[in-house]
Design an enzyme around this catalytic site. Structure first.
Site, mmCIF file in Angstrom:
data_model
loop_
_atom_site.group_PDB
_atom_site.id
_atom_site.type_symbol
_atom_site.label_atom_id
_atom_site.label_comp_id
_atom_site.label_asym_id
_atom_site.label_seq_id
_atom_site.Cartn_x
_atom_site.Cartn_y
_atom_site.Cartn_z
ATOM 1 N N ASP A 1 49.141 -18.398 -29.892
ATOM 2 C CA ASP A 1 48.967 -19.460 -30.900
ATOM 3 C C ASP A 1 50.127 -19.419 -31.897
ATOM 4 O OD1 ASP A 1 47.870 -21.430 -32.487
ATOM 5 O OD2 ASP A 1 46.326 -20.142 -33.360
ATOM 6 N N LYS B 1 51.938 -22.227 -33.034
ATOM 7 C CA LYS B 1 52.039 -23.441 -33.873
ATOM 8 C C LYS B 1 53.499 -23.818 -34.139
ATOM 9 C CE LYS B 1 47.494 -23.157 -36.058
ATOM 10 N NZ LYS B 1 46.959 -21.877 -35.567
ATOM 11 N N ARG C 1 35.784 -13.117 -35.569
ATOM 12 C CA ARG C 1 34.970 -12.076 -36.210
ATOM 13 C C ARG C 1 33.556 -11.894 -35.674
ATOM 14 N NH1 ARG C 1 36.874 -14.416 -41.832
ATOM 15 N NH2 ARG C 1 36.991 -16.182 -40.411
ATOM 16 N N LYS D 1 43.271 -14.536 -27.859
ATOM 17 C CA LYS D 1 44.241 -15.308 -28.634
ATOM 18 C C LYS D 1 45.026 -14.363 -29.530
ATOM 19 C CE LYS D 1 43.380 -17.949 -32.499
ATOM 20 N NZ LYS D 1 44.445 -17.988 -33.524
ATOM 21 N N THR E 1 42.915 -27.391 -40.705
ATOM 22 C CA THR E 1 41.607 -27.521 -41.374
ATOM 23 C C THR E 1 41.654 -27.005 -42.806
ATOM 24 O OG1 THR E 1 40.976 -25.506 -40.229
ATOM 25 C CG2 THR E 1 40.113 -27.564 -39.349
ATOM 26 N N ASP F 1 59.559 -27.710 -35.055
ATOM 27 C CA ASP F 1 60.990 -27.688 -35.395
ATOM 28 C C ASP F 1 61.637 -28.849 -34.657
ATOM 29 O OD1 ASP F 1 63.656 -26.794 -36.108
ATOM 30 O OD2 ASP F 1 62.828 -24.769 -36.309
HETATM 31 O O1 C5P Z 1 37.072 -15.013 -37.062
HETATM 32 P P1 C5P Z 1 37.024 -16.490 -36.730
HETATM 33 O O2 C5P Z 1 36.079 -16.812 -35.591
HETATM 34 O O3 C5P Z 1 36.791 -17.345 -37.945
HETATM 35 O O4 C5P Z 1 38.503 -16.784 -36.194
HETATM 36 C C1 C5P Z 1 38.873 -18.083 -35.815
HETATM 37 C C2 C5P Z 1 40.275 -18.097 -35.305
HETATM 38 O O5 C5P Z 1 40.634 -19.449 -35.062
HETATM 39 C C3 C5P Z 1 41.319 -17.526 -36.259
HETATM 40 O O6 C5P Z 1 42.374 -16.976 -35.479
HETATM 41 C C4 C5P Z 1 41.778 -18.755 -37.002
HETATM 42 O O7 C5P Z 1 43.088 -18.624 -37.484
HETATM 43 C C5 C5P Z 1 41.720 -19.798 -35.904
HETATM 44 N N1 C5P Z 1 41.604 -21.164 -36.377
HETATM 45 C C6 C5P Z 1 40.566 -21.612 -37.170
HETATM 46 N N2 C5P Z 1 40.504 -22.909 -37.585
HETATM 47 C C7 C5P Z 1 41.463 -23.752 -37.209
HETATM 48 C C8 C5P Z 1 42.506 -23.335 -36.406
HETATM 49 C C9 C5P Z 1 42.553 -22.022 -36.003
HETATM 50 O O8 C5P Z 1 39.678 -20.835 -37.502
HETATM 51 N N3 C5P Z 1 41.372 -24.993 -37.582
#
Ligand code: C5P
Length: 238
Positions: free
Chosen positions: A61, A63, A216, A34, A125, A66
């Site tokens: 991604d 998002k 992560r 992603k 979220t 518009d």
């Molecule tokens: O590092 P981590 O596993 O927390 O990354 C989650 C990914 O999913 C990030 O790119 C974050 O921006 C994305 N994301 C999220 N929660 C959401 C929508 C997207 O963590 N509701």
């Protein structure tokens, strides 16, 4: 998608070299990668092409949100990058979603490519009930998520991005053909970081997820490829 794994790894960086190196190390043990807004704003289509050259399915991604004509134009503009999926805000309305869907279909057909899946973002979220109310939306976050998911589905979106805690309710509401892309995933052995409402990969799949977004726990692991393999093994029941 023919990927061996439902896991899309979030390469949350502005650095092409870092994203590309991670994609190279992880190919073979993940389903796709992603790339998000920060990467796209820093590097544009050329940066995406560099990472896409690794051959992994790409979740772009962006998002988008518009007027319909502009979102349709943006969807046409990214079509040559052949993303597996991209995102748009369901709050942009049914006409915007339909315009995006039409543009994605036309552009992909003209290029001889598979149409990218269009996944809707419902309520971010980062918004709680109070923040949502401040935007003029009453009621609960859960109800607004369901309302926007229904609007997205009626308007031709292929699925939604949703939190693991929303997955079961949205699967029940939207049925089996609607794609659920789920971030907020943490293996039992990984730090939660700033994620609050998490499920393990296996729990999220059991709740109805089709794909998982994991950042992560893989990208910040001492050995990202080993972490990705461990998750794949857990999902395979090993
Ligand atoms: O590092 P981590 O596993 O927390 O990354 C989650 C990914 O999913 C990030 O790119 C974050 O921006 C994305 N994301 C999220 N929660 C959401 C929508 C997207 O963590 N509701």
């Amino acid at each position: 998608m023919t990927a061996a794994s439902p896991v899309f790894v979030a390469l949350d960086t502005t650095e092409v070299a870092i994203a590309d190196a991670l994609a190279g190390r992880l190919a073979g043990s993940i389903g796709g990668v992603k790339l998000g807004l920060e990467f796209f704003c820093a590097n544009g289509a050329e940066g995406v092409r560099r990472v896409a050259a690794r051959g992994l399915p790409m979740f772009l991604d962006l998002k988008l949100h518009d007027i319909p004509n502009t979102v349709a134009g943006a969807v046409r503009a990214i079509a040559p990058l052949a993303p597996f999926c991209t995102t748009l805000h369901a709050g942009g309305g049914g006409s915007m979603i339909r315009a995006a869907r039409d543009a994605a279909g036309d552009a992909a057909a003209a290029l001889g490519l598979a149409r990218p899946l269009l996944l809707a973002v419902t309520v971010l979220t980062s918004l709680d009930a109070e923040a949502l109310a401040a935007t003029g939306v009453g009621g609960t976050v859960a109800d607004q998520v369901k309302r926007l998911a229904a609007l997205a589905q009626e308007s031709g979106a292929d699925g939604v991005v949703c939190s693991p805690r929303e997955a079961a309710a949205l699967r029940a509401q939207c049925g089996p053909g609607f794609t659920l892309m789920v971030p907020g995933i943490r293996p039992a052995w990984a730090a939660a970081d700033d994620q609050k409402r998490i499920l393990t990969p296996a729990e999220a799949m059991a709740a109805g997820a089709d794909y998982l977004v994991i950042g992560r726990p893989i990208t910040a692991a001492p050995d990202p490829a080993a972490a990705a393999r461990r998750i794949a093994d857990e999902l395979a029941g090993g």
